[in-house]
Write a protein that holds these residues in place. Structure first.
Motif, PDB file in Angstrom:
ATOM      1  N   LYS A 190       0.837  -1.221   0.000  1.00 25.80           N
ATOM      2  CA  LYS A 190       0.000   0.000   0.000  1.00 25.80           C
ATOM      3  C   LYS A 190       0.864   1.260   0.000  1.00 25.80           C
ATOM      4  CE  LYS A 190      -4.500   1.388   1.583  1.00 25.80           C
ATOM      5  NZ  LYS A 190      -4.886   1.308   0.169  1.00 25.80           N
ATOM      6  N   SER A 226     -10.227   4.590 -11.365  1.00 25.08           N
ATOM      7  CA  SER A 226      -9.380   4.767 -10.183  1.00 25.08           C
ATOM      8  C   SER A 226      -8.489   3.555  -9.942  1.00 25.08           C
ATOM      9  CB  SER A 226     -10.249   5.010  -8.943  1.00 25.08           C
ATOM     10  OG  SER A 226     -11.121   3.915  -8.711  1.00 25.08           O
ATOM     11  N   HIS A 227      -8.963   2.359 -10.333  1.00 21.49           N
ATOM     12  CA  HIS A 227      -8.210   1.140 -10.062  1.00 21.49           C
ATOM     13  C   HIS A 227      -8.154   0.271 -11.322  1.00 21.49           C
ATOM     14  CE1 HIS A 227      -9.174   2.445  -6.000  1.00 21.49           C
ATOM     15  NE2 HIS A 227      -8.213   1.658  -5.557  1.00 21.49           N
ATOM     16  N   ARG A 270      -3.932   1.088  -7.716  1.00 21.60           N
ATOM     17  CA  ARG A 270      -4.550   2.404  -7.859  1.00 21.60           C
ATOM     18  C   ARG A 270      -3.842   3.132  -9.001  1.00 21.60           C
ATOM     19  NH1 ARG A 270      -7.319   5.565  -4.087  1.00 21.60           N
ATOM     20  NH2 ARG A 270      -6.987   3.905  -2.557  1.00 21.60           N
ATOM     21  N   ASP A 314       0.225   0.771  -4.732  1.00 20.24           N
ATOM     22  CA  ASP A 314      -0.250  -0.457  -4.065  1.00 20.24           C
ATOM     23  C   ASP A 314       0.184  -1.682  -4.870  1.00 20.24           C
ATOM     24  OD1 ASP A 314      -1.501   1.461  -2.552  1.00 20.24           O
ATOM     25  OD2 ASP A 314      -3.527   0.916  -3.124  1.00 20.24           O
ATOM     26  N   ILE A 364     -12.296  -3.802  -4.003  1.00 20.14           N
ATOM     27  CA  ILE A 364     -11.823  -2.449  -3.750  1.00 20.14           C
ATOM     28  C   ILE A 364     -13.055  -1.578  -3.587  1.00 20.14           C
ATOM     29  CG2 ILE A 364     -10.448  -0.543  -4.628  1.00 20.14           C
ATOM     30  CD1 ILE A 364      -8.627  -2.801  -4.494  1.00 20.14           C
TER      31      ILE A 364
END
Lengths: 168, 168
Positions: A30, A53-54, A100, A113, B135
């Protein structure tokens, strides 16, 4: 049996240069950043990715030289079948990490991360989507009560060579 | 560039024999069962997998003959970069679906909620884990407000041949 052939679409640059003390899984890494260099011939495929975002990275765990069907994973003292673990020494060492997405600069992605070693060949990027990638009410088998440890444990020498058989 | 070579660890038998009208993503195939035959030489790796309610399948979308970097996906009328979509015509056509594990009989897995075509070569099985695969607070780019449609939409002829370039 027919071999399946893939080609790297890019390379992942990370601050992890040795397998020892690497995070295991994304939560363990992280806040740690990596730069992904997408090769020019694939860069057009990044269009509109910046809105997510991910992202899910699929990559070749290229240091794995030999697989083991039975392993003792980081989170347990018992041995389990490789497909019931996230251990790297899989028959097809495809790594999968949700990271991320911080920024895209031309064909370079800055992500956070991470849990992969420097110079890892990237095979695919998929946007991380709810309903598809999030499942509620999971039953966790041998990992029940142990999953929180992903964020604390570091790797050790267990898979160091990636070639030692763990099937003692 | 160095090719990455994998071998199928099994084969997925599903009731989808043609690409048209297949579900897109797992939610679209909710309740639909498949049988996964793990090849004998890899069956030992299934030990303790039965404790997990959901597993992630990585497989070769073997009908994809040619990739496109820009595609018009099922859920939008706009074109997007392939890596910002889940379209099959990716440079490395690795499919990824989280399915419900119903039962393991010897080296056969009965699974549910599937979206792959019959005879799909299986590359890997990973247990689906919270914290790693779930997530929260996702930002969804072009898919914002469209993700619910995965459970309703069916595929059409768009990727039928899997070889037509969509880069008009």
């Amino acid at each position: 049996m027919k071999t399946v052939n893939f080609i790297p679409i890019g390379i992942i640059h990370t601050p992890f240069y040795s397998i020892k003390d690497m995070p295991i899984q994304g939560p363990g890494g992280k806040g740690i950043k990596a730069t992904i260099e997408i090769y020019p011939e694939f860069a057009a495929g990044l269009k509109d990715l910046e809105g997510f975002s991910h992202i899910i990275l699929l990559y070749h765990m290229h240091l794995v030289e030999k697989h083991s069907l039975i392993v003792k994973p980081f989170l347990d003292d018992e041995k389990h079948g490789i497909f019931a673990t996230r251990s790297p020494v899989r028959p097809n060492p495809i790594g999968m990490t949700t990271v991320r997405l911080i920024e895209i600069r031309d064909s370079r992605l800055i992500v956070e991360d991470i849990d992969m070693i420097d110079q890892t060949p990237l095979l695919d990027i998929k946007p991380c989507l709810p309903m598809i990638d999030d499942i509620q009410g999971l039953r966790l088998g041998w990992l029940t009560g142990k999953v929180d440890q992903f964020s604390q444990k570091k790797s050790d020498d267990r898979f160091k060579s990636f070639s030692d058989s763990l099937e003692e």
